[in-house]
Scaffold this active site. Structure first.
Site, short mmCIF file in Angstrom:
data_model
loop_
_atom_site.label_atom_id
_atom_site.label_comp_id
_atom_site.label_asym_id
_atom_site.label_seq_id
_atom_site.Cartn_x
_atom_site.Cartn_y
_atom_site.Cartn_z
N ASP A 107 0.86 -1.18 0.00
CA ASP A 107 0.00 0.00 0.00
C ASP A 107 0.89 1.23 0.00
OD1 ASP A 107 -3.10 0.59 0.61
OD2 ASP A 107 -1.86 2.15 1.53
N ILE A 108 0.64 2.16 -0.93
CA ILE A 108 1.46 3.36 -1.01
C ILE A 108 1.25 4.22 0.24
CG2 ILE A 108 1.94 5.47 -2.33
CD1 ILE A 108 1.03 4.04 -4.82
N ASN A 115 -1.31 13.67 -3.41
CA ASN A 115 -2.37 14.30 -4.20
C ASN A 115 -2.61 15.74 -3.76
OD1 ASN A 115 -3.07 12.16 -5.95
ND2 ASN A 115 -4.29 11.18 -4.37
N ASP A 124 -1.28 9.87 -9.63
CA ASP A 124 -1.30 8.81 -10.65
C ASP A 124 0.13 8.40 -11.02
OD1 ASP A 124 -4.03 8.83 -10.67
OD2 ASP A 124 -4.22 9.95 -12.54
N GLU A 150 -4.51 2.60 -4.14
CA GLU A 150 -3.06 2.54 -3.96
C GLU A 150 -2.58 1.18 -3.47
OE1 GLU A 150 -4.48 5.02 -0.31
OE2 GLU A 150 -5.30 4.41 -2.23
#
Length: 239
Positions: A107-108, A115, A124, A150
């Site tokens: 998971d980012i 963002n 993105d 993500e």
């Protein structure tokens, strides 16, 4: 080495071109000494070639549509559907042969912050950056997938927990040393589980890896968790 059509007196080549694109050709060789082929034979072979060409074109279109249906548009990794199907196949093979299968869930970290700070195009780009790292680090039999948002998965065939941890560490190493232009370092948290050691079914394997992913995020992010009984290991812990 004998060249193609060695000794042929006449050759007839009919292209396979269903949509003005040549896919191949049907080639007929005659060993007899004559000027050419009868018109009726040429017409018959032309009709056959058109049917073959349409069949090849339909097969190509079907393969392209199947690829689109199983591919994540943003990252070009496998999508959740393909991941689920492949996981089922690999676990069935594991149970049949006794081989190991491992799963990395990633998971980012702080994607919302990326963002908010740099805009959604940068978010993105961060997703594609992590996807590229997963793609580069996988072996041919492994499957890298974007599960949504993500969250990513790396399914490792014929790999035990030791091998999975090595893959997880290499992924963190790459991401911590290769920044994203305009954003900087993008990190991930990782949960790792193996079958049969941690689970005996698809649901159990995903659940174990997911629990450890959340433990890695709760433990400070940019780290690996491979056991519910141990704290998550931060990047560079063994350096």
């Amino acid at each position: 080495r004998m060249p193609p059509f060695h000794g042929a007196a006449s050759l007839l080549a009919i292209p396979l071109a269903p949509r003005e694109e040549v896919l191949g050709a049907i080639v007929l060789a005659s060993l007899k000494r004559r000027r050419g082929f009868e018109a009726a034979l040429v017409e018959f072979l032309y009709d056959v070639a058109q049917q073959v060409a349409l069949g090849v074109e339909n097969a190509r279109l079907f393969a392209a549509l199947s690829q689109l249906a199983s591919t994540d548009e943003l990252t070009q990794l496998a999508n959740r559907r393909r991941f689920t199907e492949t996981l089922r196949i690999e676990l069935a093979r594991s149970q049949r042969t006794g081989s190991s299968v491992s799963l990395l869930l990633a998971d980012i970290d702080h994607l919302k912050k990326i963002n908010d700070s740099f805009g959604h195009p940068a978010g993105d780009a961060a997703i594609r950056h992590v996807a590229a790292a997963l793609r580069m680090g996988r072996r041919e039999p492994d499957l890298a997938a974007r599960l949504g948002g993500e969250e990513f998965a790396l399914l490792l065939a014929d790999t035990d927990m030791g091998g999975a941890l090595g893959a997880a560490e290499r992924l963190l190493q790459y991401l911590n040393t290769h920044g994203l232009a305009g954003v900087g370092i993008v990190t991930v948290s990782l949960g790792v589980a193996a079958c049969p050691g941690d689970a005996g079914s698809e649901e159990e394997l995903i659940q174990r890896a997911d629990e450890r992913l959340y433990a890695a995020k709760a433990g400070g992010r940019n780290r690996i968790c491979s056991s519910t009984a141990q704290a998550a290991l931060p990047f560079g812990n063994g350096d």
